[in-house]
Every structure is written in structure tokens, then in C-alpha cells.
Motif scaffolding. Structure first.
Motif, PDB file in Angstrom:
ATOM      1  N   SER A   1       0.856  -1.187   0.000  1.00 47.14           N
ATOM      2  CA  SER A   1       0.000   0.000   0.000  1.00 47.14           C
ATOM      3  C   SER A   1       0.888   1.232   0.000  1.00 47.14           C
ATOM      4  O   SER A   1       1.992   1.210   0.534  1.00 47.14           O
ATOM      5  CB  SER A   1      -0.888   0.026   1.243  1.00 47.14           C
ATOM      6  N   TYR A   2       0.379   2.304  -0.586  1.00 50.53           N
ATOM      7  CA  TYR A   2       1.117   3.553  -0.530  1.00 50.53           C
ATOM      8  C   TYR A   2       0.169   4.740  -0.541  1.00 50.53           C
ATOM      9  O   TYR A   2      -0.952   4.656  -1.016  1.00 50.53           O
ATOM     10  CB  TYR A   2       2.166   3.665  -1.637  1.00 50.53           C
ATOM     11  N   PHE A   3       0.666   5.841   0.026  1.00 54.09           N
ATOM     12  CA  PHE A   3      -0.050   7.109   0.050  1.00 54.09           C
ATOM     13  C   PHE A   3       0.758   8.074  -0.797  1.00 54.09           C
ATOM     14  O   PHE A   3       1.981   8.150  -0.680  1.00 54.09           O
ATOM     15  CB  PHE A   3      -0.165   7.644   1.480  1.00 54.09           C
ATOM     16  N   GLN A   4       0.057   8.844  -1.620  1.00 50.73           N
ATOM     17  CA  GLN A   4       0.742   9.701  -2.572  1.00 50.73           C
ATOM     18  C   GLN A   4       0.077  11.065  -2.666  1.00 50.73           C
ATOM     19  O   GLN A   4      -1.149  11.161  -2.691  1.00 50.73           O
ATOM     20  CB  GLN A   4       0.700   8.975  -3.909  1.00 50.73           C
TER      21      GLN A   4
ATOM     22  N   MET B   1       6.171  19.980  -1.080  1.00 48.30           N
ATOM     23  CA  MET B   1       5.184  19.172  -0.347  1.00 48.30           C
ATOM     24  C   MET B   1       5.789  18.670   0.961  1.00 48.30           C
ATOM     25  O   MET B   1       5.123  18.680   1.999  1.00 48.30           O
ATOM     26  CB  MET B   1       4.717  17.992  -1.196  1.00 48.30           C
ATOM     27  N   THR B   2       7.058  18.237   0.924  1.00 44.47           N
ATOM     28  CA  THR B   2       7.734  17.742   2.125  1.00 44.47           C
ATOM     29  C   THR B   2       7.831  18.849   3.167  1.00 44.47           C
ATOM     30  O   THR B   2       7.546  18.624   4.345  1.00 44.47           O
ATOM     31  CB  THR B   2       9.141  17.212   1.777  1.00 44.47           C
TER      32      THR B   2
ATOM     33  N   VAL C   1       6.616  15.758   6.775  1.00 41.40           N
ATOM     34  CA  VAL C   1       6.819  14.312   6.827  1.00 41.40           C
ATOM     35  C   VAL C   1       7.725  13.941   5.656  1.00 41.40           C
ATOM     36  O   VAL C   1       7.474  14.362   4.521  1.00 41.40           O
ATOM     37  CB  VAL C   1       5.478  13.540   6.720  1.00 41.40           C
ATOM     38  N   GLU C   2       8.780  13.169   5.946  1.00 42.09           N
ATOM     39  CA  GLU C   2       9.717  12.768   4.893  1.00 42.09           C
ATOM     40  C   GLU C   2       9.102  11.654   4.035  1.00 42.09           C
ATOM     41  O   GLU C   2       8.546  10.695   4.562  1.00 42.09           O
ATOM     42  CB  GLU C   2      11.027  12.260   5.499  1.00 42.09           C
ATOM     43  N   PRO C   3       9.218  11.775   2.717  1.00 35.66           N
ATOM     44  CA  PRO C   3       8.692  10.743   1.822  1.00 35.66           C
ATOM     45  C   PRO C   3       9.655   9.568   1.701  1.00 35.66           C
ATOM     46  O   PRO C   3      10.844   9.688   2.020  1.00 35.66           O
ATOM     47  CB  PRO C   3       8.578  11.482   0.489  1.00 35.66           C
ATOM     48  N   ASP C   4       9.140   8.452   1.217  1.00 33.56           N
ATOM     49  CA  ASP C   4       9.984   7.310   0.864  1.00 33.56           C
ATOM     50  C   ASP C   4      10.485   7.445  -0.570  1.00 33.56           C
ATOM     51  O   ASP C   4      11.520   6.887  -0.931  1.00 33.56           O
ATOM     52  CB  ASP C   4       9.204   5.992   0.994  1.00 33.56           C
ATOM     53  N   GLU C   5       9.727   8.188  -1.361  1.00 29.59           N
ATOM     54  CA  GLU C   5      10.060   8.324  -2.775  1.00 29.59           C
ATOM     55  C   GLU C   5       9.433   9.602  -3.318  1.00 29.59           C
ATOM     56  O   GLU C   5       8.346   9.990  -2.891  1.00 29.59           O
ATOM     57  CB  GLU C   5       9.493   7.117  -3.530  1.00 29.59           C
TER      58      GLU C   5
ATOM     59  N   THR D   1       5.352  13.913  -7.660  1.00 26.52           N
ATOM     60  CA  THR D   1       4.712  13.031  -6.677  1.00 26.52           C
ATOM     61  C   THR D   1       5.568  12.920  -5.415  1.00 26.52           C
ATOM     62  O   THR D   1       6.797  12.928  -5.478  1.00 26.52           O
ATOM     63  CB  THR D   1       4.441  11.612  -7.227  1.00 26.52           C
ATOM     64  N   TRP D   2       4.881  12.830  -4.303  1.00 27.63           N
ATOM     65  CA  TRP D   2       5.445  12.620  -2.969  1.00 27.63           C
ATOM     66  C   TRP D   2       4.784  11.361  -2.465  1.00 27.63           C
ATOM     67  O   TRP D   2       3.555  11.231  -2.525  1.00 27.63           O
ATOM     68  CB  TRP D   2       5.081  13.819  -2.104  1.00 27.63           C
ATOM     69  N   ARG D   3       5.573  10.370  -1.977  1.00 25.36           N
ATOM     70  CA  ARG D   3       4.982   9.062  -1.681  1.00 25.36           C
ATOM     71  C   ARG D   3       5.626   8.415  -0.461  1.00 25.36           C
ATOM     72  O   ARG D   3       6.833   8.479  -0.275  1.00 25.36           O
ATOM     73  CB  ARG D   3       5.183   8.182  -2.909  1.00 25.36           C
ATOM     74  N   ILE D   4       4.756   7.773   0.361  1.00 26.91           N
ATOM     75  CA  ILE D   4       5.216   6.860   1.406  1.00 26.91           C
ATOM     76  C   ILE D   4       4.585   5.509   1.131  1.00 26.91           C
ATOM     77  O   ILE D   4       3.472   5.425   0.610  1.00 26.91           O
ATOM     78  CB  ILE D   4       4.902   7.353   2.838  1.00 26.91           C
TER      79      ILE D   4
END
Length: 159
Positions: free
Chosen positions: A7-10, A21-22, A27-31, A49-52
Motif C-alpha cells: 500500500s502507498y499514500f501519494q 510538499m515535504t 513528513v519525509e517521503p519514501d520516494e 509526486t510525494w509518496r510513502i
């Protein structure tokens, strides 16, 4: 059956960079992906895109809860960000059925007292607090499911 799922949030924007966005979310993204860069296959990204992501083996609802736990400290900022028409958010669930690299789930007919020894079953649930979080942050839900079962052709069976 073996299943691989994550699952991911974007956050997505054609205007606001992932770096911005960061900063705004805290909150730090994963990607991240940068608009205008080239993807595999030569396609150019049309958005930032900003994604965790959570790909820990187990139930989808547990993955989603962990994602929301990461986002909760920035909830007020996220609500403000998604009220901007240039930023939208999406929670995605991706599942691959019959994936050779996946996790085994209890086969049909497994006695109920033994099912608890297997990873969580196929179904998943979104709790009321999760639904409230998604609603308050104007987050859409996207579910993609793929069946990787070999076809007759892949298995070498020909008419």
C-alpha cells in the motif's frame, strides 16, 4: 495461493514540487518523482509526486494503518494542502495474486482453527477512524489487483 501486496499514500501536483510538499507537510517521503523527468520506457512525468509506502508482509488494513500513523502528525497540514486544487492525494492498494515471490495464504478448505497460523486472509477492512482520515484529507482510494496465474499458453498447454 501466493500473494504479494503493498500500500502507498501519494500526493500529486502538476504545480507544487515534491520538495515543497515535504516542507509543507513536515513528513519525509519514501520516494519522490519530479515533473519533467523521464520514466522507464521514455515517457516524461507530467506531475510531481510525494509518496510513502508500506510493503511489510501481512494484511492490507495493517499496512494502511501504519501509513496513516506516519501521516497523522501532519494531518492539519495535509488537510490544508489538499484543499489546494493543485494538490491531490491518493491511497493505493496493489495486490498480485499467484505471484511466485508472494506469501502463502491458507488454501481453501483449511480448518478454521488452523487458519490463524497463516497470514491474514484475502479480505481487508477500513476502520471508521481510517475512513475519517481519508475523508478529512480528501484522499481517494485506488485498488489495483492483478492475477499472475500462468495462462494455458504460459504453462506450455496448446490446443
Amino acid at each position: 495461493m501466493k500473494i504479494r501486496q503493498y500500500s502507498y499514500f501519494q500526493l500529486v501536483s502538476s504545480v507544487v514540487s515534491a520538495a515543497e510538499m515535504t516542507i509543507r507537510l513536515g513528513v519525509e517521503p519514501d520516494e519522490v518523482e519530479v515533473k519533467g523527468t523521464t520514466r522507464a520506457g521514455g515517457r516524461v512525468r507530467g506531475v510531481h509526486t510525494w509518496r510513502i509506502e508500506d510493503s511489510v508482509e501481512g494484511a492490507i488494513d495493517d499496512q494502511i494503518e501504519r501509513l496513516i500513523d506516519r501521516l497523522e502528525p501532519g494531518r492539519a497540514q495535509l488537510i490544508a494542502m489538499t484543499s489546494d486544487p493543485d494538490i491531490w492525494s491518493r491511497l493505493s492498494v496493489v495486490r498480485y495474486f499467484h505471484d511466485p515471490d508472494g506469501v502463502h495464504y491458507a488454501p481453501g478448505g483449511t480448518p478454521i482453527d488452523e487458519v490463524r497460523d497463516w497470514p491474514r486472509p484475502l479480505g481487508w477492512n477500513l476502520s471508521v477512524p481510517t475512513l475519517q482520515f481519508l475523508t478529512s484529507t480528501a484522499t481517494s482510494l485506488d485498488v489495483d489487483e492483478y492475477d499472475l496465474s500462468p495462462t494455458d499458453e504460459d504453462a506450455g498447454c496448446h490446443d
